[in-house]
Design a protein around this motif. Sequence first.
Motif, PDB file in Angstrom:
ATOM      1  N   THR A 169       0.819  -1.220   0.000  1.00 13.78           N
ATOM      2  CA  THR A 169       0.000   0.000   0.000  1.00 13.78           C
ATOM      3  C   THR A 169       0.850   1.265   0.000  1.00 13.78           C
ATOM      4  O   THR A 169       0.371   2.337  -0.396  1.00 13.78           O
ATOM      5  CB  THR A 169      -0.934   0.022   1.225  1.00 13.78           C
ATOM      6  OG1 THR A 169      -0.146   0.082   2.423  1.00 13.78           O
ATOM      7  CG2 THR A 169      -1.816  -1.214   1.257  1.00 13.78           C
ATOM      8  N   ILE A 170       2.093   1.167   0.415  1.00 19.06           N
ATOM      9  CA  ILE A 170       2.946   2.363   0.475  1.00 19.06           C
ATOM     10  C   ILE A 170       4.229   2.176  -0.335  1.00 19.06           C
ATOM     11  O   ILE A 170       5.146   2.998  -0.248  1.00 19.06           O
ATOM     12  CB  ILE A 170       3.305   2.709   1.933  1.00 19.06           C
ATOM     13  CG1 ILE A 170       3.961   1.504   2.630  1.00 19.06           C
ATOM     14  CG2 ILE A 170       2.087   3.180   2.706  1.00 19.06           C
ATOM     15  CD1 ILE A 170       4.555   1.855   3.986  1.00 19.06           C
ATOM     16  N   GLY A 171       4.293   1.112  -1.107  1.00 19.20           N
ATOM     17  CA  GLY A 171       5.481   0.877  -1.916  1.00 19.20           C
ATOM     18  C   GLY A 171       6.707   0.492  -1.121  1.00 19.20           C
ATOM     19  O   GLY A 171       7.838   0.780  -1.544  1.00 19.20           O
ATOM     20  N   ALA A 172       6.510  -0.146   0.023  1.00 17.83           N
ATOM     21  CA  ALA A 172       7.644  -0.571   0.851  1.00 17.83           C
ATOM     22  C   ALA A 172       8.154  -1.938   0.400  1.00 17.83           C
ATOM     23  O   ALA A 172       7.448  -2.702  -0.274  1.00 17.83           O
ATOM     24  CB  ALA A 172       7.232  -0.622   2.319  1.00 17.83           C
ATOM     25  N   GLU A 173       9.372  -2.260   0.789  1.00 19.43           N
ATOM     26  CA  GLU A 173       9.994  -3.538   0.459  1.00 19.43           C
ATOM     27  C   GLU A 173      10.030  -4.415   1.697  1.00 19.43           C
ATOM     28  O   GLU A 173      10.265  -3.925   2.809  1.00 19.43           O
ATOM     29  CB  GLU A 173      11.412  -3.307  -0.072  1.00 19.43           C
ATOM     30  CG  GLU A 173      12.134  -4.587  -0.461  1.00 19.43           C
ATOM     31  CD  GLU A 173      13.557  -4.342  -0.928  1.00 19.43           C
ATOM     32  OE1 GLU A 173      14.228  -5.301  -1.350  1.00 19.43           O
ATOM     33  OE2 GLU A 173      14.007  -3.167  -0.847  1.00 19.43           O
ATOM     34  N   VAL A 174       9.802  -5.724   1.511  1.00 15.47           N
ATOM     35  CA  VAL A 174       9.855  -6.672   2.619  1.00 15.47           C
ATOM     36  C   VAL A 174      10.933  -7.704   2.325  1.00 15.47           C
ATOM     37  O   VAL A 174      10.944  -8.315   1.248  1.00 15.47           O
ATOM     38  CB  VAL A 174       8.496  -7.386   2.822  1.00 15.47           C
ATOM     39  CG1 VAL A 174       8.601  -8.404   3.963  1.00 15.47           C
ATOM     40  CG2 VAL A 174       7.400  -6.370   3.108  1.00 15.47           C
TER      41      VAL A 174
END
Length: 457
Positions: free
Chosen positions: A363-368
């Motif tokens: 949803t926020i363009g973060a990387e996991v």
Amino acid sequence: MITTSVLRISERFAMAAATLGLVVSPLPASAQEAQPEAGPVATGNVLGIPDDFSLLGEPDPNVRKATAVVNGTVITGTDVDHRTALVLAASERELPEEEKVRVRMQVLRNLIDETLQIQEAAAQEITVSGEEVNQRYLQLAAQNFGNQPEAMDAYLLSIGSSPVSLKRQIQGEIAWARLVGRMIRPFINVSEEEAQDVIQRLNDSKGQDEYHIMEIYLSATSETEAQVIANARQIMDQLRQGGSFLGYARQFSESSTAAAGGDLGYVRLATLPVEMAEAARTMQPGQLTGPVQIPGGFVIMYLRDKRQILMADPRDAMLSLKQISIGFQPGVTQEQAQAQLQSFQTAVQSIRGCGDAERAAQTIGAEVVVNDQIRLRDLPEQLQPSLLQLQVGQATPPFGSIDDGVRVLMLCGRDDPVDEGAPTVDEIIDQIETERVQKRAQRYLRDLRNDAYIEYN
């Protein structure tokens, strides 16, 4: 094992890199000089030397050409220059000339000891072949330059040292180890009953704190105290600049632990001099302090770690983590970064367990990134307290910067360590034997010095 820790060949040298980034505490106030009472005993003048005397020779014996002849073996100025270059490389900064002179004189003393050790080994018909020395040299090159000995050769020459100098140090260490193995170790006996007594004391002390301490000990008398304090502070300055504690301990410490890089291992405070115990009690792992005055001299202390006797250390827990991170575009303003960080925090707070991390990150363009089997103590010290308090599915506070990005660590699993049992009888016997061998080896070297014929040039 040869631990040529004074050699700092870039940050790839593990022995040197292990001592980078020491957290330094303020130094205690300088020890005040006690007002002496009358008489040689009260003043510490055990030799009965009159208070009023004149020096009839050179006022400073250190101001001379740093060469010597040890029982007929010449130590040249080049020998001293090359070995000094190894020490100076570990300091990672330019030293003032006064400090360089002090380093050179200590290096000369070390070379004298090394020469005595090699000579005594030869007298006992103990030989070290050139092939053995080269093999150890190649091992060091493999560890630090990826099987490229020519790269290590080039580095040594670039800092003003030489492969010959390092090989000479390796030869001395092998010769001394073999000499000690023949002349001392076979005569050290530790009974099973003695080991059992140690194990019983450990069980009785279960849960008490013990400290992993490294030391640099400098002997001092009332006459030399001021100079020793100054030397200790100069060494601490070098350590603050990133110098190798292991290297400086081996070169300058006068304790029997010098050969082990000043490593005392884990000790209980009750076994230390009172002054060291008081200093250690207030230290945190990674902290450096000193010079601490103890009977006979001063000590610089570095606390590597702290644990409870026979108890599992929570920092040995194995963690499964998910690392959730965001980056910032070049040229982002502070306001834009703050707004993006707020969205990141809101998304992280909305996560319902580790299985939901990817959904929230999208949803926020973060990387996991998934990180399994990570030992807690291997993570940055600043994060360890937070992770110790987390339950599965919870995350640390955000950390990072605009340049490096911001991230959180989410705990997805933890395998806690089990309580340690007492060491075995054989382990205790080995430990006691090693300690006694080191003490006798120090006395052996002292006797060699006393019997040596040394001529300075």
